[in-house]
Design an enzyme around this catalytic site. Structure first.
Site, PDB file in Angstrom:
ATOM      1  N   GLY A  79     -18.076  48.353  17.632  1.00  0.00           N
ATOM      2  CA  GLY A  79     -17.267  49.428  17.055  1.00  0.00           C
ATOM      3  C   GLY A  79     -17.824  49.936  15.735  1.00  0.00           C
ATOM      4  CB  CYS A  80     -19.013  48.137  12.733  1.00  0.00           C
ATOM      5  SG  CYS A  80     -17.450  47.250  12.480  1.00  0.00           S
ATOM      6  CB  THR A  81     -23.020  49.711  16.044  1.00  0.00           C
ATOM      7  OG1 THR A  81     -23.374  48.430  15.500  1.00  0.00           O
ATOM      8  CG2 THR A  81     -24.276  50.475  16.422  1.00  0.00           C
TER       9      THR A  81
END
Length: 149
Positions: free
Chosen positions: A38-40
């Site tokens: 998700g952060c990527t």
């Protein structure tokens, strides 16, 4: 609501200081961890729309509890044109109240609730998103920023 002055270590062997950005809009996005799916995805979306944010006099900074070393690798891997702020002591996480209990694989863990804050050129918090779901979020932020420039 005015945001109190703060400084923090960031990538590029630099220090972020809020007052250095007077007259410019800021997007501070808090994310749980470098190199997670998700952060990527969220960081790539900020990268892809970076030029549009710049046209709106807006600077972007990602913030997590990861170390500067981890941030440097994450930034290089994704070719991010903006810097990442390291908050291992949770100073900024607490200031913006983004820490919460989460369920991960059946265990309760304390972590960052994915959240984004827009601060205007006067240093005032003008919009916040909490409990963010990544799809469409960065576009929503850009649409909002265009209304305050």
């Amino acid at each position: 609501m005015p945001v109190p002055e703060f400084s923090a270590a960031m990538t590029g062997n630099q220090t972020f200081t809020l007052s250095d950005f007077r007259g410019k809009n800021l997007v501070l996005y808090f994310y749980p961890k470098d190199n997670t799916p998700g952060c990527t995805t969220e960081s790539i979306q900020f990268r892809e729309l970076f030029a549009e944010f710049q046209k709106s006099n807006t600077f972007i900074f990602g913030i997590s509890r990861d170390s500067i070393r981890s941030h440097e690798g994450f930034k290089a891997k994704l070719e991010m044109p903006f810097d990442l702020i390291s908050d291992p002591e949770e100073t900024l996480c607490l200031m913006f109240n983004v820490m919460k209990m989460k369920n991960m694989y059946g265990k309760q863990l304390r972590g960052i609730d994915r959240s984004t804050f827009v601060i205007d050129g006067a240093g005032t918090l003008v919009k916040e998103w909490r409990g963010v779901k990544v799809p469409g979020h960065v576009t929503d932020i850009l649409d909002f920023v265009k209304t305050i420039t």
